[in-house]
Scaffold this active site. Sequence first.
Site, PDB file in Angstrom:
ATOM      1  CG  ASN A  39       0.272   1.822   4.170  1.00 32.83           C
ATOM      2  OD1 ASN A  39       0.780   2.282   3.132  1.00 32.83           O
ATOM      3  ND2 ASN A  39       1.005   1.244   5.121  1.00 32.83           N
ATOM      4  CD1 TRP A  40      -3.990   1.677  -1.266  1.00 29.75           C
ATOM      5  CD2 TRP A  40      -3.379   2.554  -3.234  1.00 29.75           C
ATOM      6  NE1 TRP A  40      -5.134   2.016  -1.945  1.00 29.75           N
ATOM      7  CE2 TRP A  40      -4.782   2.556  -3.156  1.00 29.75           C
ATOM      8  CE3 TRP A  40      -2.773   3.071  -4.379  1.00 29.75           C
ATOM      9  CZ2 TRP A  40      -5.586   3.039  -4.187  1.00 29.75           C
ATOM     10  CZ3 TRP A  40      -3.569   3.560  -5.407  1.00 29.75           C
ATOM     11  CH2 TRP A  40      -4.963   3.542  -5.309  1.00 29.75           C
ATOM     12  CE  LYS A  41       1.539  -2.338   4.492  1.00 32.14           C
ATOM     13  NZ  LYS A  41       2.020  -3.384   5.363  1.00 32.14           N
ATOM     14  CG  HIS A  44       4.421   1.894   8.211  1.00 31.58           C
ATOM     15  ND1 HIS A  44       5.041   0.689   7.998  1.00 31.58           N
ATOM     16  CD2 HIS A  44       3.091   1.657   8.196  1.00 31.58           C
ATOM     17  CE1 HIS A  44       4.109  -0.247   7.846  1.00 31.58           C
ATOM     18  NE2 HIS A  44       2.907   0.313   7.969  1.00 31.58           N
ATOM     19  CD  GLU A  50      -0.130   0.511  11.057  1.00 27.51           C
ATOM     20  OE1 GLU A  50      -1.118   0.121  10.423  1.00 27.51           O
ATOM     21  OE2 GLU A  50       0.959   0.761  10.535  1.00 27.51           O
ATOM     22  CB  SER A  73      -3.970  -8.258   9.565  1.00 28.32           C
ATOM     23  OG  SER A  73      -2.625  -8.508   9.289  1.00 28.32           O
TER      24      SER A  73
HETATM   25  C1  PEP Z   1       0.238  -1.425   7.665  1.00 27.48           C
HETATM   26  O1  PEP Z   1       1.327  -1.956   7.508  1.00 27.48           O
HETATM   27  O2  PEP Z   1       0.113  -0.187   7.788  1.00 27.48           O
HETATM   28  C2  PEP Z   1      -0.946  -2.281   7.687  1.00 27.48           C
HETATM   29  C3  PEP Z   1      -1.922  -1.956   8.455  1.00 27.48           C
HETATM   30  O3  PEP Z   1      -0.898  -3.368   6.886  1.00 27.48           O
HETATM   31  P1  PEP Z   1      -1.869  -4.645   6.889  1.00 27.48           P
HETATM   32  O4  PEP Z   1      -3.272  -4.183   7.058  1.00 27.48           O
HETATM   33  O5  PEP Z   1      -1.630  -5.270   5.545  1.00 27.48           O
HETATM   34  O6  PEP Z   1      -1.422  -5.486   8.032  1.00 27.48           O
END
Ligand code: PEP
Length: 256
Positions: free
Chosen positions: A10-12, A96, A166, A214
């Site tokens: 997920n590049w956001k 999300h 998540e 994370s």
């Molecule tokens: C996310 O927000 O989908 C995610 C998994 O981010 P991160 O790995 O940076 O916590």
Amino acid sequence: MIKKKIIIGNWKMNPLTLKEAEKLYGEVAAGVSRTKNTDIVICPPFLYLEKLTKIRTSKIKLGAQDAFAGDVGAFTGEVSSEMLYEIGARYVMLGHSEKRTLGESNIDVNKKLKGALASGLHPVLCVGETVRDENHGYFSLVKMQLEECLKGISKSSLSKIIIAYEPVWAISSTQNRKDATADDSREMAIFIRKILSDKFGKEAQSVKIIYGGSVNERDAEDFLSNGGVDGLLPGRASLDAKKFAKIVEICETLSR
Ligand code: PEP
């Protein structure tokens, strides 16, 4: 049932320019070029999707980070699942936590999920609690998210759906975040599987459940081996081609 594992990046809202996006995607494609046993998905911002479909790789599928239900119409600012499929996306993240914070409800996610399925996209339904309370209320919250977001979904669609657990408190952008453990992941994966089985019967086995929060190249092995999941959803780590490729490689080695 043996399911092929999946890693979804997920590049956001990153990176800043198309040039950087093409470079990163090219590096990821090179880094995962020998993958055989793992499905790989990259979800960049909408704007870069079509350009990235032009970069040759047979190993990566593209996904969007959101989609509006429906095909075309008077919905200013929205992008539909139909449009995304048309330009080459095959997955879409829905629900999300960063969208839910902006007001997205389970009812909204349910409509989007139905739209995604009707268009041929694989929905990646994100669920997860903001905090862990002592009374374990987070189980009821995740149950409600699943029940409301999956309302009216047929058993025959289940194999297309991925559930991403998540926990918001473990996501890298959360202030004062904490690390989730593989035990946290496994406990919730079992719970999610039970909710799905109660609702859909044995077909629920075909749904992939993945973990995100994370995840990085150091803990990916633990989550994959002990977290009870069929894959991972790294956010920040997916912006580093080497780290992302390493996570895929770990998954690949464990799947052999
Ligand atoms: C996310 O927000 O989908 C995610 C998994 O981010 P991160 O790995 O940076 O916590």
